[in-house]
Design a protein around this motif. Structure first.
Motif, short mmCIF file in Angstrom:
data_model
loop_
_atom_site.label_atom_id
_atom_site.label_comp_id
_atom_site.label_asym_id
_atom_site.label_seq_id
_atom_site.Cartn_x
_atom_site.Cartn_y
_atom_site.Cartn_z
N PRO A 57 51.58 3.37 42.60
CA PRO A 57 51.29 4.81 42.48
C PRO A 57 50.72 5.24 41.13
O PRO A 57 50.18 6.32 41.02
N GLU A 58 50.82 4.38 40.11
CA GLU A 58 50.30 4.77 38.79
C GLU A 58 48.96 4.13 38.47
O GLU A 58 48.47 4.27 37.36
N LEU A 63 45.92 4.23 40.35
CA LEU A 63 44.67 4.73 40.90
C LEU A 63 43.76 5.28 39.81
O LEU A 63 44.21 5.97 38.89
N LEU A 64 42.47 4.96 39.93
CA LEU A 64 41.45 5.50 39.02
C LEU A 64 40.60 6.54 39.73
O LEU A 64 40.15 7.51 39.12
N ARG A 65 40.31 6.29 41.01
CA ARG A 65 39.48 7.20 41.79
C ARG A 65 39.92 7.16 43.24
O ARG A 65 40.38 6.11 43.73
N TYR A 66 39.76 8.28 43.91
CA TYR A 66 40.05 8.35 45.35
C TYR A 66 39.19 9.48 45.89
O TYR A 66 39.30 10.62 45.42
N GLY A 67 38.30 9.15 46.84
CA GLY A 67 37.42 10.18 47.39
C GLY A 67 37.21 9.97 48.87
O GLY A 67 37.17 8.82 49.33
N PHE A 100 38.68 12.64 43.73
CA PHE A 100 39.52 12.74 42.53
C PHE A 100 39.19 11.57 41.60
O PHE A 100 38.99 10.44 42.05
N GLN A 126 36.35 15.44 49.48
CA GLN A 126 37.23 15.66 48.34
C GLN A 126 37.24 14.39 47.50
O GLN A 126 37.39 13.28 48.05
#
Lengths: 140, 150
Positions: free
Chosen positions: A77-78, A80-84, B82, B80
């Motif tokens: 959970p710590e 992640l750099l990007r999520y789209g 991030f 979306q």
């Protein structure tokens, strides 16, 4: 909490059922927690009579939130750099959603190794509801 | 710091994590970190947020009648994205700055679709970036019409 590069391989994937028979109450629960009270998602009469939809449908962000679990359970959970994502189709009450996350590549960067994922969430008919990409840090 | 303050509370993270069906221990307790999509819940702390009913103000959902779709209210969330600079932690306050991004149009099956980006930077008390969020909304041009969704 991060993965090390030898724990993960290009082409490897993980699949998980996110929800079976999505209940309207789950959508209400997300509305309350997120603060997005758009009645399209929680008010059946509004959705049908005022907006012309067959009924209420889930917030896209509920599906994105549920899909994120497959990433964070795998990469940590710590990390992640990007999520789209792109929202491809609506998610309706009664839907069963399954997410698949696949390792596309592992990149060496000046800050250490980074894993690039593609992700895809489908409904019980196999139709894509969310597609996207993510990146996470690996242990140096 | 300037920007819209977003106090990140442990109880709020717990409720959000429950709502997305994720009871990972990292999201629990006073030292919780937040799940990746949690910054969307900063809407609760935005005084002008339009998708929250307010006392003494009209709300567009159903009551005695079916409610009314506002002009241009047929907007949907198209994308979306991030970027994470570090995890969001319970007990800190983030400061959200939102600016409009690009806008473009496409021709869909039922007419023109107007896309627009909204970019929100969440910074910490030292002004360091924590999460960058890009929302892409799509609104069909013209009045709201019945949908043939599904």
């Amino acid at each position: 909490m991060s993965l090390s590069p030898d724990e993960i391989k290009v082409g490897e994937s993980r699949e998980r059922v996110l929800v079976e028979d999505l209940r309207r109450t789950r959508i209400v629960q997300y509305a309350g927690a997120s603060g997005d009270f758009n009645p399209l998602h929680t008010d059946e009469r509004f959705a049908v009579e005022a907006a012309g939809y067959p009924g209420v449908f889930a917030h896209g962000m509920l599906t994105m939130g549920m899909t994120g679990r497959v990433l964070t359970d795998w990469a940590g959970p710590e990390s992640l750099l990007r999520y789209g994502v792109r929202f491809k189709a609506q998610v309706w009450p009664g839907d069963t959603l399954t997410a698949t996350v696949t390792v596309e590549s592992i990149e060496e960067t000046p800050d250490g190794p980074v894993v690039h994922f593609t992700l895809r969430t489908v409904n019980q008919h196999g139709a894509e509801v969310v597609t996207g990409t993510a990146a996470a840090r690996l242990e140096p | 710091m300037t920007g819209q303050p977003f106090p990140v509370e442990a109880g709020h993270i717990m409720m959000f994590a429950r709502a997305i069906g994720d009871e990972h221990p990292a999201y629990q307790g006073e030292s919780a970190i937040a799940p990746p999509t949690f910054t969307m819940a900063s809407a609760h702390h935005d005084p002008g947020y339009h998708l929250r009913p307010r006392p003494d103000e009209d709300w567009f959902g159903s009551g005695g009648g079916p409610g009314e779709m506002a002009e241009g209210g047929g907007g949907l969330h198209a994308e979306q994205h991030f970027a994470y600079h570090r995890p969001v932690r319970a007990g800190e306050t983030l400061y959200a700055h939102t600016v409009p991004g690009r806008s473009w149009e496409k021709h869909g099956r039922s007419g023109r679709l107007l896309f627009s980006e909204r970019i929100t930077e969440y910074r910490d008390a030292d002004g360091e970036p924590v999460v960058s969020a890009v929302t892409v909304a799509v609104v069909p041009e013209g009045p709201a019409t019945p949908k043939d969704a599904r």
